[in-house]
Design a protein around this motif. Structure first.
Motif, PDB file in Angstrom:
ATOM      1  N   SER A   1     -15.375 -20.195 -17.329  1.00  0.00           N
ATOM      2  CA  SER A   1     -15.304 -19.300 -16.293  1.00  0.00           C
ATOM      3  C   SER A   1     -14.169 -18.890 -15.838  1.00  0.00           C
ATOM      4  O   SER A   1     -13.015 -18.914 -16.385  1.00  0.00           O
ATOM      5  N   ASP A   2     -14.207 -17.597 -15.083  1.00  0.00           N
ATOM      6  CA  ASP A   2     -13.108 -16.842 -14.945  1.00  0.00           C
ATOM      7  C   ASP A   2     -12.130 -17.735 -14.054  1.00  0.00           C
ATOM      8  O   ASP A   2     -10.735 -17.233 -14.143  1.00  0.00           O
ATOM      9  N   ASP A   3     -12.272 -18.334 -13.314  1.00  0.00           N
ATOM     10  CA  ASP A   3     -11.592 -19.410 -12.386  1.00  0.00           C
ATOM     11  C   ASP A   3     -10.715 -20.347 -13.411  1.00  0.00           C
ATOM     12  O   ASP A   3      -9.589 -20.682 -12.962  1.00  0.00           O
ATOM     13  N   ASP A   4     -11.186 -20.508 -14.375  1.00  0.00           N
ATOM     14  CA  ASP A   4     -10.461 -21.366 -15.522  1.00  0.00           C
ATOM     15  C   ASP A   4      -9.236 -20.383 -16.165  1.00  0.00           C
ATOM     16  O   ASP A   4      -8.425 -21.115 -16.891  1.00  0.00           O
ATOM     17  N   ILE A   5      -9.311 -19.242 -16.017  1.00  0.00           N
ATOM     18  CA  ILE A   5      -8.315 -18.310 -16.862  1.00  0.00           C
ATOM     19  C   ILE A   5      -7.713 -17.899 -15.826  1.00  0.00           C
ATOM     20  O   ILE A   5      -7.531 -16.606 -15.379  1.00  0.00           O
ATOM     21  N   VAL A   6      -6.567 -18.737 -15.458  1.00  0.00           N
ATOM     22  CA  VAL A   6      -5.368 -18.200 -14.174  1.00  0.00           C
ATOM     23  C   VAL A   6      -4.172 -19.011 -14.821  1.00  0.00           C
ATOM     24  O   VAL A   6      -4.192 -19.892 -15.170  1.00  0.00           O
ATOM     25  N   PRO A   7      -3.267 -18.091 -14.801  1.00  0.00           N
ATOM     26  CA  PRO A   7      -1.930 -18.842 -15.083  1.00  0.00           C
ATOM     27  C   PRO A   7      -1.319 -19.576 -14.257  1.00  0.00           C
ATOM     28  O   PRO A   7      -1.792 -19.933 -13.212  1.00  0.00           O
ATOM     29  N   PRO A   8      -0.593 -20.720 -14.831  1.00  0.00           N
ATOM     30  CA  PRO A   8      -0.011 -21.716 -14.090  1.00  0.00           C
ATOM     31  C   PRO A   8       0.737 -21.365 -12.817  1.00  0.00           C
ATOM     32  O   PRO A   8       1.596 -20.341 -12.954  1.00  0.00           O
ATOM     33  N   GLY A   9       0.455 -21.778 -11.648  1.00  0.00           N
ATOM     34  CA  GLY A   9       1.195 -21.663 -10.517  1.00  0.00           C
ATOM     35  C   GLY A   9       0.607 -20.396  -9.809  1.00  0.00           C
ATOM     36  O   GLY A   9       1.094 -19.850  -8.689  1.00  0.00           O
ATOM     37  N   ALA A  10      -0.551 -19.895 -10.310  1.00  0.00           N
ATOM     38  CA  ALA A  10      -0.979 -18.845  -9.479  1.00  0.00           C
ATOM     39  C   ALA A  10      -1.949 -19.028  -8.406  1.00  0.00           C
ATOM     40  O   ALA A  10      -2.368 -20.097  -8.395  1.00  0.00           O
ATOM     41  N   ALA A  11      -2.059 -18.158  -7.303  1.00  0.00           N
ATOM     42  CA  ALA A  11      -3.023 -18.474  -6.312  1.00  0.00           C
ATOM     43  C   ALA A  11      -3.862 -17.291  -6.182  1.00  0.00           C
ATOM     44  O   ALA A  11      -3.541 -15.950  -6.386  1.00  0.00           O
ATOM     45  N   LYS A  12      -5.227 -17.466  -5.685  1.00  0.00           N
ATOM     46  CA  LYS A  12      -6.208 -16.457  -5.778  1.00  0.00           C
ATOM     47  C   LYS A  12      -6.008 -15.758  -4.227  1.00  0.00           C
ATOM     48  O   LYS A  12      -5.881 -16.374  -3.177  1.00  0.00           O
ATOM     49  N   LEU A  13      -5.788 -14.548  -3.886  1.00  0.00           N
ATOM     50  CA  LEU A  13      -5.609 -13.968  -2.957  1.00  0.00           C
ATOM     51  C   LEU A  13      -6.555 -12.809  -2.586  1.00  0.00           C
ATOM     52  O   LEU A  13      -7.014 -12.159  -3.606  1.00  0.00           O
ATOM     53  N   THR A  14      -6.878 -12.506  -1.430  1.00  0.00           N
ATOM     54  CA  THR A  14      -7.697 -11.380  -1.315  1.00  0.00           C
ATOM     55  C   THR A  14      -7.213 -10.061  -1.027  1.00  0.00           C
ATOM     56  O   THR A  14      -5.944  -9.932   0.039  1.00  0.00           O
ATOM     57  N   LEU A  15      -7.581  -9.030  -1.478  1.00  0.00           N
ATOM     58  CA  LEU A  15      -7.000  -7.662  -1.362  1.00  0.00           C
ATOM     59  C   LEU A  15      -7.350  -7.354  -0.093  1.00  0.00           C
ATOM     60  O   LEU A  15      -8.771  -7.263   0.215  1.00  0.00           O
ATOM     61  N   LEU A  16      -6.459  -6.768   1.024  1.00  0.00           N
ATOM     62  CA  LEU A  16      -6.930  -6.146   2.297  1.00  0.00           C
ATOM     63  C   LEU A  16      -6.752  -4.778   2.253  1.00  0.00           C
ATOM     64  O   LEU A  16      -7.738  -4.097   2.945  1.00  0.00           O
ATOM     65  N   THR A  17      -5.717  -4.169   1.502  1.00  0.00           N
ATOM     66  CA  THR A  17      -5.702  -2.722   1.781  1.00  0.00           C
ATOM     67  C   THR A  17      -5.450  -2.264   0.218  1.00  0.00           C
ATOM     68  O   THR A  17      -4.565  -2.972  -0.366  1.00  0.00           O
ATOM     69  N   ASN A  18      -5.845  -1.033  -0.094  1.00  0.00           N
ATOM     70  CA  ASN A  18      -5.616  -0.463  -1.195  1.00  0.00           C
ATOM     71  C   ASN A  18      -5.571   0.926  -1.192  1.00  0.00           C
ATOM     72  O   ASN A  18      -6.581   1.737  -1.059  1.00  0.00           O
ATOM     73  N   THR A  19      -4.305   1.522  -0.557  1.00  0.00           N
ATOM     74  CA  THR A  19      -4.233   2.997  -0.125  1.00  0.00           C
ATOM     75  C   THR A  19      -3.343   3.705  -1.504  1.00  0.00           C
ATOM     76  O   THR A  19      -2.495   3.538  -1.716  1.00  0.00           O
ATOM     77  N   LEU A  20      -4.074   4.919  -1.612  1.00  0.00           N
ATOM     78  CA  LEU A  20      -3.467   5.721  -2.652  1.00  0.00           C
ATOM     79  C   LEU A  20      -2.233   6.671  -1.799  1.00  0.00           C
ATOM     80  O   LEU A  20      -2.338   7.052  -0.770  1.00  0.00           O
ATOM     81  N   LEU A  21      -1.327   6.531  -2.557  1.00  0.00           N
ATOM     82  CA  LEU A  21      -0.015   7.177  -2.205  1.00  0.00           C
ATOM     83  C   LEU A  21       0.471   8.471  -2.603  1.00  0.00           C
ATOM     84  O   LEU A  21       1.097   9.122  -2.122  1.00  0.00           O
TER      85      LEU A  21
END
Length: 109
Positions: free
Chosen positions: A48-68
């Motif tokens: 599963s994708d959840d098993d492929i995570v670097p050690p110490g990583a945390a799953k975060l929710t993206l709130l804003t994605n603004t083109l500058l």
């Protein structure tokens, strides 16, 4: 050959740095890992994708994605401002900290 002077220059570098000279070798080192395959399909992958995570990583929710940068194709870079939800996670941030991103596409793609 691009590194014509490299072999002559390298011993002088080690001497100037006062460190032991490494042997001049372009041999490919033995691998330090092994790759194995597992049976699976696109609909049902072996891991599963959840098993492929670097050690110490945390799953975060993206709130804003603004083109500058301008959306104009003449601009050669895509620079963005991202904001993530870190409240309620083990992640903290101080000015100057950096963030590594481990992206993942939605399952529907």
């Amino acid at each position: 050959r691009y590194y014509t002077g490299w072999d002559a220059w390298l011993p002088e570098l080690w001497k100037a740095l006062g460190v032991p000279q490494l042997p001049l070798s372009r041999d490919v080192p033995a691998p330090c890992y092994r790759v194995s395959t597992s049976p699976g399909t696109v609909d049902k992958p072996p891991v599963s994708d959840d098993d492929i995570v670097p050690p110490g990583a945390a799953k975060l929710t993206l709130l804003t994605n603004t083109l500058l940068t301008p959306e104009d194709k003449a601009y050669d870079r895509d620079i963005r401002h991202y904001e993530f939800q870190i409240k309620g996670t083990p992640v903290s941030y101080k000015t100057g900290d950096s963030l590594a991103i481990w992206p993942r596409n939605p399952v529907k793609l």
